[in-house]
Every structure is written in structure tokens, then in C-alpha cells.
Motif scaffolding. Structure first.
Motif, PDB file in Angstrom:
ATOM      1  N   PHE A 129      -8.947 -12.372   6.509  1.00 30.86           N
ATOM      2  CA  PHE A 129      -8.269 -11.702   7.620  1.00 30.86           C
ATOM      3  C   PHE A 129      -7.513 -12.690   8.494  1.00 30.86           C
ATOM      4  O   PHE A 129      -7.962 -13.813   8.718  1.00 30.86           O
ATOM      5  CB  PHE A 129      -9.266 -10.956   8.509  1.00 30.86           C
ATOM      6  N   ARG A 130      -6.394 -12.223   9.036  1.00 30.25           N
ATOM      7  CA  ARG A 130      -5.686 -12.974  10.071  1.00 30.25           C
ATOM      8  C   ARG A 130      -5.956 -12.379  11.445  1.00 30.25           C
ATOM      9  O   ARG A 130      -5.572 -12.940  12.465  1.00 30.25           O
ATOM     10  CB  ARG A 130      -4.183 -13.040   9.797  1.00 30.25           C
ATOM     11  N   GLN A 131      -6.600 -11.217  11.449  1.00 31.45           N
ATOM     12  CA  GLN A 131      -6.982 -10.545  12.689  1.00 31.45           C
ATOM     13  C   GLN A 131      -8.222  -9.718  12.400  1.00 31.45           C
ATOM     14  O   GLN A 131      -8.511  -9.404  11.243  1.00 31.45           O
ATOM     15  CB  GLN A 131      -5.852  -9.639  13.188  1.00 31.45           C
ATOM     16  N   LYS A 132      -8.927  -9.375  13.440  1.00 36.51           N
ATOM     17  CA  LYS A 132     -10.135  -8.571  13.284  1.00 36.51           C
ATOM     18  C   LYS A 132      -9.782  -7.194  12.721  1.00 36.51           C
ATOM     19  O   LYS A 132      -8.808  -6.570  13.140  1.00 36.51           O
ATOM     20  CB  LYS A 132     -10.827  -8.420  14.636  1.00 36.51           C
ATOM     21  N   ALA A 133     -10.582  -6.730  11.770  1.00 38.35           N
ATOM     22  CA  ALA A 133     -10.376  -5.391  11.207  1.00 38.35           C
ATOM     23  C   ALA A 133     -10.688  -4.338  12.266  1.00 38.35           C
ATOM     24  O   ALA A 133     -11.510  -4.555  13.156  1.00 38.35           O
ATOM     25  CB  ALA A 133     -11.261  -5.189   9.985  1.00 38.35           C
ATOM     26  N   GLU A 134     -10.013  -3.196  12.157  1.00 43.00           N
ATOM     27  CA  GLU A 134     -10.270  -2.057  13.030  1.00 43.00           C
ATOM     28  C   GLU A 134     -10.710  -0.891  12.153  1.00 43.00           C
ATOM     29  O   GLU A 134     -10.192  -0.724  11.046  1.00 43.00           O
ATOM     30  CB  GLU A 134      -9.004  -1.667  13.787  1.00 43.00           C
ATOM     31  N   ALA A 135     -11.639  -0.085  12.659  1.00 46.32           N
ATOM     32  CA  ALA A 135     -12.132   1.040  11.872  1.00 46.32           C
ATOM     33  C   ALA A 135     -12.321   2.267  12.753  1.00 46.32           C
ATOM     34  O   ALA A 135     -12.691   2.146  13.923  1.00 46.32           O
ATOM     35  CB  ALA A 135     -13.445   0.674  11.190  1.00 46.32           C
TER      36      ALA A 135
END
Length: 98
Positions: free
Chosen positions: A82-88
Motif C-alpha cells: 500500500f501507498r496509503q491506508k486501506a479504507e473499508a
């Protein structure tokens, strides 16, 4: 049944590795107890952003998946890319037109 949407932004040099790994595990995820549907999407404007859409019978089914060896192993491979935090998001489907 409800829908789980996950947005993931990847380092550009990790996209091929993510897609290779997804190809290897997609049937296992789809066949996990309680999973009824799985799709992978790619953002048209930012090719490093992907979304998974999965349909689950119950929240317990999703939680069982998230606690499974399959998820833990897949996430251990995917998360460092990842280059950024995942969102769910977990959402209820209200309308579906064929």
C-alpha cells in the motif's frame, strides 16, 4: 446479505505483484463460507487504486474470513504494498437492477 467495499491504493511498482497474488487467492476468497460474490475494480483515473466488492451472507461470515489463515496470509502480502491506508465500508444493498 451485505456488501463489503475495500479501497486500496498501491505503490506503482507493487501493482503487478498485487494482481498476481489476487489471481492466486480470488477463488479461495470467493469460495470462503458465506461469500456469495467477489469482484475487483480498478479506478479509471488513478490506476494504482483498486476496489474489492464482496457480498457476504452475515457479518459473522465476514468476521470468520477476517480471522482466517487465508485472510491473514493474503493481508500480510498485500498490506506492505500500500501507498496509503486501506479504507473499508460494510453496506446493505437496497436496490439491484439486473
Amino acid at each position: 446479505m451485505f456488501v463489503r467495499i475495500v479501497k486500496m491504493g498501491f505503490q506503482e511498482d507493487k501493482i503487478a505483484a498485487f494482481l498476481d497474488n489476487f489471481e492466486q487467492v480470488k477463488q479461495d476468497i470467493r469460495n470462503f463460507p458465506g461469500n456469495r460474490f467477489l469482484e475487483l475494480y480498478r479506478d479509471k483515473n488513478d490506476p494504482s487504486v483498486f476496489f474489492t466488492y464482496s457480498y457476504w451472507e452475515t457479518e459473522d461470515d465476514l468476521e470468520n474470513y477476517r480471522k482466517s489463515d487465508l485472510f491473514c496470509e493474503t493481508w500480510a502480502i498485500t498490506k506492505p504494498m500500500f501507498r496509503q491506508k486501506a479504507e473499508a465500508w460494510s453496506v446493505d444493498k437496497l436496490v439491484s437492477l439486473p
